[in-house]
Design a protein around this motif. Structure first.
Motif, mmCIF file in Angstrom:
data_model
loop_
_atom_site.group_PDB
_atom_site.id
_atom_site.type_symbol
_atom_site.label_atom_id
_atom_site.label_comp_id
_atom_site.label_asym_id
_atom_site.label_seq_id
_atom_site.Cartn_x
_atom_site.Cartn_y
_atom_site.Cartn_z
ATOM 1 N N GLN A 18 20.502 27.840 97.051
ATOM 2 C CA GLN A 18 20.463 29.243 97.473
ATOM 3 C C GLN A 18 21.757 29.985 97.201
ATOM 4 O O GLN A 18 21.750 31.094 96.694
ATOM 5 N N GLY A 19 22.880 29.351 97.551
ATOM 6 C CA GLY A 19 24.170 30.016 97.382
ATOM 7 C C GLY A 19 24.391 30.377 95.932
ATOM 8 O O GLY A 19 24.751 31.503 95.602
ATOM 9 N N GLU A 20 24.121 29.411 95.046
ATOM 10 C CA GLU A 20 24.335 29.655 93.623
ATOM 11 C C GLU A 20 23.424 30.767 93.122
ATOM 12 O O GLU A 20 23.842 31.630 92.365
ATOM 13 N N TYR A 21 22.161 30.765 93.577
ATOM 14 C CA TYR A 21 21.208 31.770 93.098
ATOM 15 C C TYR A 21 21.718 33.172 93.414
ATOM 16 O O TYR A 21 21.849 34.015 92.530
ATOM 17 N N TYR A 22 22.033 33.404 94.689
ATOM 18 C CA TYR A 22 22.431 34.763 95.048
ATOM 19 C C TYR A 22 23.778 35.124 94.464
ATOM 20 O O TYR A 22 24.027 36.270 94.106
ATOM 21 N N SER A 23 24.671 34.140 94.351
ATOM 22 C CA SER A 23 25.966 34.489 93.771
ATOM 23 C C SER A 23 25.798 34.836 92.289
ATOM 24 O O SER A 23 26.443 35.759 91.792
ATOM 25 N N LEU A 24 24.889 34.158 91.588
ATOM 26 C CA LEU A 24 24.669 34.515 90.181
ATOM 27 C C LEU A 24 24.027 35.896 90.057
ATOM 28 O O LEU A 24 24.358 36.670 89.159
ATOM 29 N N VAL A 25 23.124 36.231 90.999
ATOM 30 C CA VAL A 25 22.536 37.578 90.973
ATOM 31 C C VAL A 25 23.641 38.620 91.151
ATOM 32 O O VAL A 25 23.708 39.613 90.421
ATOM 33 N N LEU A 26 24.552 38.358 92.107
ATOM 34 C CA LEU A 26 25.618 39.334 92.345
ATOM 35 C C LEU A 26 26.565 39.412 91.155
ATOM 36 O O LEU A 26 26.991 40.501 90.753
ATOM 37 N N PHE A 27 26.895 38.257 90.569
ATOM 38 C CA PHE A 27 27.805 38.295 89.421
ATOM 39 C C PHE A 27 27.161 39.001 88.240
ATOM 40 O O PHE A 27 27.842 39.715 87.496
ATOM 41 N N SER A 28 25.853 38.833 88.053
ATOM 42 C CA SER A 28 25.274 39.551 86.917
ATOM 43 C C SER A 28 25.251 41.044 87.208
ATOM 44 O O SER A 28 25.400 41.848 86.290
ATOM 45 N N THR A 29 25.114 41.420 88.486
ATOM 46 C CA THR A 29 25.233 42.839 88.819
ATOM 47 C C THR A 29 26.631 43.340 88.464
ATOM 48 O O THR A 29 26.789 44.449 87.933
ATOM 49 N N LEU A 30 27.640 42.504 88.753
ATOM 50 C CA LEU A 30 29.013 42.877 88.402
ATOM 51 C C LEU A 30 29.140 43.077 86.893
ATOM 52 O O LEU A 30 29.784 44.026 86.423
ATOM 53 N N GLY A 31 28.491 42.190 86.129
ATOM 54 C CA GLY A 31 28.516 42.328 84.673
ATOM 55 C C GLY A 31 27.905 43.654 84.244
ATOM 56 O O GLY A 31 28.434 44.344 83.370
ATOM 57 N N MET A 32 26.776 44.029 84.876
ATOM 58 C CA MET A 32 26.145 45.309 84.540
ATOM 59 C C MET A 32 27.101 46.467 84.815
ATOM 60 O O MET A 32 27.211 47.405 84.028
ATOM 61 N N MET A 33 27.813 46.378 85.961
ATOM 62 C CA MET A 33 28.724 47.463 86.322
ATOM 63 C C MET A 33 29.821 47.593 85.271
ATOM 64 O O MET A 33 30.197 48.695 84.871
ATOM 65 N N LEU A 34 30.334 46.432 84.812
ATOM 66 C CA LEU A 34 31.388 46.479 83.792
ATOM 67 C C LEU A 34 30.862 47.092 82.500
ATOM 68 O O LEU A 34 31.572 47.805 81.796
ATOM 69 N N MET A 35 29.591 46.809 82.176
ATOM 70 C CA MET A 35 29.036 47.380 80.945
ATOM 71 C C MET A 35 28.955 48.891 81.029
ATOM 72 O O MET A 35 29.186 49.600 80.053
ATOM 73 N N ALA A 36 28.576 49.389 82.217
ATOM 74 C CA ALA A 36 28.409 50.837 82.345
ATOM 75 C C ALA A 36 29.747 51.547 82.437
ATOM 76 O O ALA A 36 29.857 52.708 82.058
ATOM 77 N N ALA A 37 30.781 50.838 82.941
ATOM 78 C CA ALA A 37 32.048 51.496 83.197
ATOM 79 C C ALA A 37 33.101 51.139 82.158
ATOM 80 O O ALA A 37 34.215 51.638 82.227
ATOM 81 N N GLY A 38 32.761 50.278 81.211
ATOM 82 C CA GLY A 38 33.773 49.835 80.252
ATOM 83 C C GLY A 38 34.275 50.987 79.398
ATOM 84 O O GLY A 38 33.486 51.681 78.768
ATOM 85 N N GLY A 39 35.580 51.171 79.382
ATOM 86 C CA GLY A 39 36.143 52.207 78.542
ATOM 87 C C GLY A 39 36.690 51.591 77.266
ATOM 88 O O GLY A 39 37.289 52.266 76.440
ATOM 89 N N ASP A 40 36.491 50.291 77.137
ATOM 90 C CA ASP A 40 37.023 49.530 76.017
ATOM 91 C C ASP A 40 35.874 48.630 75.566
ATOM 92 O O ASP A 40 35.183 48.046 76.392
ATOM 93 N N LEU A 41 35.631 48.553 74.263
ATOM 94 C CA LEU A 41 34.507 47.750 73.782
ATOM 95 C C LEU A 41 34.618 46.302 74.251
ATOM 96 O O LEU A 41 33.622 45.631 74.483
ATOM 97 N N ILE A 42 35.881 45.818 74.406
ATOM 98 C CA ILE A 42 36.061 44.437 74.846
ATOM 99 C C ILE A 42 35.521 44.255 76.265
ATOM 100 O O ILE A 42 34.867 43.255 76.574
ATOM 101 N N VAL A 43 35.763 45.255 77.114
ATOM 102 C CA VAL A 43 35.273 45.138 78.493
ATOM 103 C C VAL A 43 33.746 45.203 78.516
ATOM 104 O O VAL A 43 33.091 44.461 79.253
ATOM 105 N N ILE A 44 33.177 46.065 77.669
ATOM 106 C CA ILE A 44 31.717 46.137 77.601
ATOM 107 C C ILE A 44 31.164 44.784 77.158
ATOM 108 O O ILE A 44 30.195 44.277 77.712
ATOM 109 N N PHE A 45 31.842 44.163 76.181
ATOM 110 C CA PHE A 45 31.394 42.844 75.723
ATOM 111 C C PHE A 45 31.498 41.807 76.838
ATOM 112 O O PHE A 45 30.587 41.008 77.047
ATOM 113 N N LEU A 46 32.626 41.834 77.568
ATOM 114 C CA LEU A 46 32.793 40.852 78.649
ATOM 115 C C LEU A 46 31.738 41.060 79.727
ATOM 116 O O LEU A 46 31.199 40.094 80.282
ATOM 117 N N GLY A 47 31.414 42.325 80.019
ATOM 118 C CA GLY A 47 30.364 42.608 80.992
ATOM 119 C C GLY A 47 29.038 42.046 80.520
ATOM 120 O O GLY A 47 28.304 41.415 81.280
#
Lengths: 169, 484
Positions: free
Chosen positions: B106-135
């Protein structure tokens, strides 16, 4: 002068990379990949990126490929016939056609490269004055601070993912 | 030589921190919680997302840039955060009873859901192509694992492996694109690319090829034809709760990044990139809808439907400018609500771990589960784009943006496609109300959390279908920087 080194290194990188997917025995494939890594490391040296070149050899050719070889030997992966022996020639041809198209596109791009790149601030004089490794370190902690920190979370996710998938139920 | 550490402006990162810490806390919390108390973990996830929403609302209107433009804080980023938080909250609600309550991960499942949400946020807010890629990588790595979460199921393994291999392939295209753009402009920072292109010289071929490769990378992530091959298998094989999260989340994140890169950073190249995207949009809409017609598995049907919707969104991207970007943002909200709602109904209707995946399984449910069936009908109407739903309004805005941008033919093709799609979206509804069930299934009480997700999505779908003004206004403000 650079061409004398660049062309053989690039050819070596491409040739060994082709062997990775064409050879039958997975162990030979892995060894061909080691060759690719060495050729790439030579290209990095040519670009005066000594640190990246050394790291490429130590981490990829050294650590990661050794691990790959262990896994291949432990799992005793079977010998797959290479793609041209399987009966899906149309797909192979389609794939090769697309690759040719991409290569052509890139060739056109580089051929018509009128403004030959942008001169950045990191000229070889500057890099030599500061020191190759020092410069990378400085950039990681100043200009690329946030991407650097993001990478740590990505590594954490990779570890968690590997744990989840590998753990027994 | 001494090193001067840059001063970090925390405002652009503020909405991400609760999500990041929530992901870490879910991992650590799992260690200390006794087996009976695992419900605390999703609650923690919901709380961290709620906190992130509050921070986003509090920051509305601020414009800031963090170190070297890596992360940008503007209304567009904040609007996207709200969409991602919505997707993530609904997905967590869906998962709470779908996951085996005694599952050890359970812990891993929800933490992965939250981390992928974090990745989405980085993609939308990336001001640098590298950050968009990392997201993008953060999002994808977490999703590869989530797809394979049911280790005992072969299909789940297949989904994870397919997604990993094709995802890695797509990432390499994306990286190659970034490298060529760096070669052509000398920077990966979007604002500097804009400045570089501002002097009106003709774009070098190198830059165009780089942009094309970037488009291929994005094409894989939004599942546009011809880069859609992985979609049906992955969406069908992944656990249903994960499919719901992916279908809404990945698309929202990839389109947010597409808008940021193509409409905000490379509008000067619009003449060049709009033609290939025009072709992609037409192919994607048409193929998605036509293949969805013959699907009997409801997850597969929704997978092809998601391809078709990517096509509609690409129409808005071609239309470009402020109207196009506004309609993309509006549509992403509508799309998230109706898809997550439909998946929530599927999960709420499952009986003793037996999911109703074939359309025929829905026979007779219209009278046995009247409320859930009515909600399913509502989501299907919305997906088909019938009034009075959010899906209708979303399509209306997209097609009017296309007309405004003088792409009448795209609007016509889009409307024709929507007509085709009515057939397969209404099929489950017809089966629910008109057909007799072949076998009687026992009625089992549904998961309360999934019912909440259904209710929230249904409310949103109706709300934005009947009163779209406020959301549209927010979306318009978010892309105000685009001008036009």
């Amino acid at each position: 002068m650079e061409w004398l080194l660049f062309v053989p290194l690039a050819a070596l990188a491409l040739g060994t990379a082709a062997f990775v997917i064409l050879l039958r025995n997975p162990i030979y494939c892995a060894l061909a990949l080691v060759g690719t890594f060495f050729a790439l490391s030579g290209l990095y040296l040519l670009l005066q990126a000594e640190f990246v070149a050394v790291v490429q050899v130590i981490i990829y050719a050294g650590a990661i490929m050794v691990l790959f070889l262990f896994v291949i030997m432990l799992l005793d992966v079977g010998h797959e016939p290479p793609p041209w022996l399987r009966r899906d020639r149309p797909r192979l041809l389609l794939g090769l056609g697309l690759v040719a198209l991409l290569v052509l596109e890139l060739a056109v791009a580089i051929g018509s490269w009128i403004a030959p790149g942008i001169r950045g601030p990191y000229t070889s004089d500057y890099v030599n004055a500061v020191g190759n490794t020092q410069l990378i370190g400085r950039l990681l902690f100043t200009e690329f601070l946030i991407p650097f920190e993001i990478t740590s979370i990505i590594l954490l996710i990779a570890i968690v993912g590997a744990m989840v998938l590998a753990r027994r139920q | 030589m001494d090193l001067v550490l840059p001063r970090i402006d925390w405002a652009p990162l503020a909405a991400m921190l609760p999500v990041a810490f929530g992901g870490l806390a879910a991992l650590v919390g799992d260690l200390f919680l006794p087996a009976g108390r695992k419900r605390f973990i999703p609650a923690l996830g919901l709380a961290s997302l709620a906190l992130s929403i509050l921070v986003s609302i509090g920051l509305w209107g601020t414009v800031r840039f963090s170190v070297n433009d890596a992360v940008v804080l503007d209304r567009f980023a904040l609007f996207s955060y709200l969409v991602f938080a919505l997707v993530s909250i609904l997905s967590i609600l869906l998962s709470m009873d779908y996951l085996d309550a005694s599952a050890p991960d359970q812990g891993e499942y929800y933490s992965l859901v939250l981390f992928s949400t974090l990745g989405m946020m980085l993609m939308a807010a990336g001001g640098d192509l590298i950050v968009i890629f990392l997201g993008l990588e953060m999002l994808s790595l977490a999703l590869y694992t989530l797809c394979g979460f049911r280790k005992a199921e072969l299909r789940s393994n297949e989904a994870a492996l397919k997604y990993l291999l094709l995802g890695a392939f797509a990432s390499s295209f994306f990286l190659y694109g970034i490298a060529l753009i760096y070669g052509a402009t000398g920077t990966t920072v979007l604002r500097r690319i804009v400045a570089f292109l501002a002097d009106g010289r003709p774009p070098s071929t190198l830059l165009l090829v780089g942009t094309g490769l970037l488009l291929v990378g994005f094409g894989f992530k939004v599942a546009s034809v011809p880069f859609h091959m992985w979609t049906p298998d992955v969406y069908e094989g992944a656990p249903t709760s994960v499919t719901a999260f992916m279908i809404a989340g990945t698309k929202a994140a990839a389109f947010a990044a597409l808008v940021r890169v193509f409409l905000m950073a490379l509008p000067t190249l619009q003449v060049q990139w709009s033609a290939p995207i025009w072709v992609l949009a037409v192919l994607t809409m048409t193929l998605g809808n036509l293949v969805a017609l013959v699907q009997n598995n409801i997850k597969r049907m929704l997978a092809y439907s998601s391809i078709a919707h990517a096509g509609y969104l690409l129409v808005a991207l071609v239309a470009g400018g402020s109207p196009g970007a506004t309609s993309i943002l509006f549509y992403l909200v509508a799309y998230a609500l109706m898809n997550l709602g439909a998946f929530a109904v599927i999960i709420a209707l499952q009986a003793r771990g037996q999911e109703l995946l074939s359309v025929a399984d829905y026979a007779g449910l219209g009278f046995r589960r009247p409320v859930l069936s009515a909600c399913m009908a509502l989501f299907m109407f919305s997906l088909a784009g019938l009034p009075p739903t959010a899906g209708f309004m979303g399509k209306l805005f997209i097609f009017s943006a296309a007309v405004e941008g003088h792409y009448h033919e795209l609007a016509v093709i889009g409307v024709l496609n929507s007509v085709v799609s009515v057939y397969f979206y209404l099929r489950p509804v017809v089966v629910m109300y008109m057909n007799e069930p072949a076998i009687e299934r026992p009625l089992v009480p549904s998961s309360a959390a999934a019912i909440w997700a259904v209710a929230l999505s249904a409310l949103g779908t109706l709300q934005f279908g009947l009163f779209p003004g406020r959301l549209l206004d927010l979306a318009r403000q978010s892309v105000a920087a685009l001008g036009g």
